[in-house]
Scaffold this active site. Structure first.
Site: not given
Ligand code: GCW
Length: 694
Positions: A161, A204, A285, A318, A354, A359, A381, A387
């Site tokens: 991912e 995930n 998510e 998280r 994060k 994001d 993080e 990405e």
């Protein structure tokens, strides 16, 4: 006996490939040609005086020393010699710490444990690779963060991912019978920069890895990593009791669920006695979590923490959660959810946050939770994989971004309460549980990271997790010198591209504090017009809020009030458009197109100028890079050259798409001397669509 073993290893390891295709990363160890430094070094390595018993990690350390000395200096054996390199363990030192000293022509490596020695060896080799004199060296290194961790987002089918450097490194169908030598090379690269923890699968998470069938495979990786001082972690699916255990529920307060996790954890430790722990993405998510049963994140985390506590394992939970609230502000979601839970987590739980509140954007203000959870250890993080930072076609040296966050002052306990100090425990939380995590950018590509220059991000992450006080300049210099054997001016050229690259990327993608205006599927391409999606906070309009008056997200008192999540001193930095740092302006303010900025230009003019100058800077990178031709390996040269050309094409796409689209709101011409894009907005929309077709 010890010496003999070492000699044999040196010879064996000298067969390692020397091809320059990026595979060797920063561990090249090409021969040092400069005579004077060579002579100095040869004087230190006439033999070895090993004052400690061999352990598997120590054996690794000696092997690595052998590889390095063989490559750099052509040394093929180190006989036992009390006048040689001294290696010893001092149990009074912190376990992973080490020292390197030179006195009267003799070098001593001392470690707090065998792991400390391993880091000392890599520390020593780093000095040699950079051709630093070792005379009078007196280095003491103590890692500031205890868990320096990579998070892989690798799926069971071999895809990754948001990973762009090929397929997963882990070949699940071949394991455990076939063991790719790359697993070891991966581990040694990590150890060389101090990374000591790795979660091998996507957050995930598939439940598959917790089955017997897969635990035997996972064990193979753990056994390899252990020799390099690395602990293995698994991302777990919170619904595993239902999925694997066939229970009716995964409610963390259900005794059967608790018993299931206890038994499963016990089983994991039977395969991997030093297993690190569980990493969990819950109620985010679409991932399952405790809230499905009316329980809190703390209920979920503490249940797992209880199961793993007897084995000294930890739970990384998280905080990347946000519910789809069209009226709300995603900026505030994680804070609202987690702040009230401060102080309610078990002592072996660390909450992973994060770096920014949205994001992994190319510039974000630091996450407000860093200033708001004084009683909870927090893991920071970052996303090493690009990405939102240009995929494998853009140079983006992330040390700059990491440092910006680490050095941000939260004012949690008065001035100087930087994010770095919050996470390293020096402000008062349990320092044993300190962690910095990076989403890995590695894959099966021969050079590991796709873009050769992205190797610097893996490197920088490790180095900063070890010591967040290092500067981006130092790290860039280390990496460049270790990666390229070349002259000083070429090294300088490469370093300066790295150091500018973040700023340039921000300019042609999201200048002045714009954020989250990327493509729906194409997260490294533009789609500022994106209006509809499965959730409002997955659109671009939600974030830029452009209208006939201006652009930007008002997060002040008169807007979403997200700014109030920070301490007053931080609010003061950002709460007025006139004084707000321009890099954060549109993060916090809706500013009118004609507002005069501190640069003397209006907002509209400044925005256009930044988009255009970003593209120009990419052109400068291209001309600068050209100077490296003939000075570095040709294959590496060509590869980066191609990627810079792709970056140029992409920068034009970002510029044209964004300028033309925002112009439909500003209704103003481009300020001179900027020349209107040759392509129309319609053409840009078509192009972006092509890139997102199935
Ligand atoms: O940025 C988003 C990514 C998702 C990712 C998520 C997360 C693993 O687009 O792909 O999912 O972050 O961090 O959980």
């Amino acid at each position: 006996m010890k010496t003999k073993l070492f000699t044999i290893l040196l010879v064996f390891l000298s067969f390692f490939s020397k091809a320059d295709d990026g595979y060797r990363l920063w561990l090249k160890y090409d021969p040092i040609k400069e005579q004077s430094i060579r002579q100095e070094y040869l004087g230190y390595f006439k033999g070895i005086d090993l004052q400690t018993n061999p352990t598997p990690v120590l054996k690794t350390a000696l092997e690595e020393l052998g590889v390095g000395l063989n490559g750099l200096l052509g040394i093929t054996q180190l006989p036992k010699n009390t006048q040689g390199l001294h290696i010893k363990i001092d149990p009074n030192l912190a376990l992973e710490s080490y020292g390197i000293t030179e006195k009267s022509g003799q070098i001593t490596l001392v470690g707090g444990s065998d792991k400390g020695i391993l880091y000392a060896v890599f520390g020593l080799l780093r000095e040699l690779q950079q051709k630093h004199s070792l005379k009078n060296i007196a280095k003491t290194e103590i890692p500031k963060i205890s868990y320096r961790m990579l998070n892989h987002w690798d799926n069971m089918n071999g895809t990754i991912e948001r990973g762009y450097a090929g397929a997963s490194l882990w070949k699940w169908f071949e394991l455990p019978e076939t063991i790719d030598s790359r697993y070891t090379d991966y581990a040694r690269a990590n150890a060389s920069i101090g990374i000591n923890a790795v979660a091998i699968n996507n957050v995930n998470a598939s439940a598959r890895l917790l089955t017997k069938e897969y635990l035997v495979k996972v064990k193979v990786l753990a056994d390899i990593f252990r020799k390099y001082g690395i602990k293995l972690f698994l991302s777990v699916n919170f619904a595993s009791p239902k999925l694997l255990g066939k229970l009716k529920t995964s409610d963390p307060l259900d005794p059967q669920v608790q018993a299931w996790w206890k038994a499963k954890t016990k089983e994991v430790y039977e395969y991997i006695p030093d297993f690190g722990g569980f990493l969990v993405k819950a109620n985010s998510e679409g991932e399952p979590g405790p809230q499905e049963y009316g329980r809190s994140h703390a209920d979920g985390a503490n249940m797992l923490a209880g199961a793993i506590e007897p084995y000294q394992g930890i739970v990384i939970w998280r905080a990347f959660v946000y519910s789809p609230n069209p009226k709300g502000d995603r900026f505030k979601e994680a804070y609202n959810e987690f702040k009230p839970l401060d102080g309610t987590f078990n002592k072996n739980v660390i909450v992973q946050v994060k770096n920014g509140p949205i994001d992994f954007q190319s510039r974000e203000p630091f996450h407000p939770l860093f200033g708001a959870m004084p009683q909870t250890p927090l893991s920071l993080e970052f996303q090493i994989t690009q990405e939102y930072l240009g995929f494998t076609t853009n140079v983006f040296y992330q040390s700059i971004l990491y440092k910006e966050c680490l050095d941000s002052d939260t004012y949690a306990k008065g001035k100087g309460s930087t994010v770095a100090k919050v996470i390293d425990g020096s402000l008062g939380t349990n320092p044993k549980l300190s962690m910095m995590a990076g989403v890995a950018n590695t894959g099966s590509d021969r050079n590991w990271t796709g873009h050769l220059l992205s190797q610097a991000n893996w490197y920088a992450f490790g180095r900063l997790a070890w010591n967040h006080e290092l500067t981006s300049e130092t790290i860039a210099e280390e990496w460049t010198r270790m990666t390229f054997q070349t002259d000083a001016s070429t090294l300088q050229t490469i370093q300066s591209i790295l150091l500018k690259s973040r700023d340039t990327y921000v300019k042609f993608t999201t200048p002045l504090g714009l954020h989250h205006i990327m493509g729906h599927n194409l997260h490294f391409g533009p789609e500022p017009w994106l209006e509809k999606s499965a959730r409002p906070d997955w659109t671009s309009l939600y974030y830029h809020r452009a209208d006939s008056i201006g652009i930007g997200f008002n997060r002040t008192k008169t807007g979403s009030q997200a700014l109030e999540l920070y301490k007053p001193e931080v609010q003061n930095k950002w709460n007025k458009p006139k004084t707000c740092d321009l890099d954060y302006l549109l993060w916090f303010h809706h500013v009118s197109w004609n507002e005069k900025l501190s640069t003397g230009k209006t907002l509209w003019e400044e925005l256009c100028h930044r988009y255009y100058s970003g593209v120009k800077e990419v052109e400068t990178f291209q001309t600068e890079w050209q100077k490296c031709e003939g000075k570095i390996n040709q294959t590496l040269f060509e590869d980066v050259k191609g990627r810079l050309a792709a970056q140029h094409r992409e920068s034009l796409n970002w510029r044209d798409a964004c300028v033309l689209y925002f112009q439909t709101f500003s209704k103003q011409a481009l300020p001179s001397p900027l020349v209107k894009p040759k392509r129309s907005l319609e053409e840009m929309k078509e192009l972006v669509e092509i890139y997102q077709l199935k």
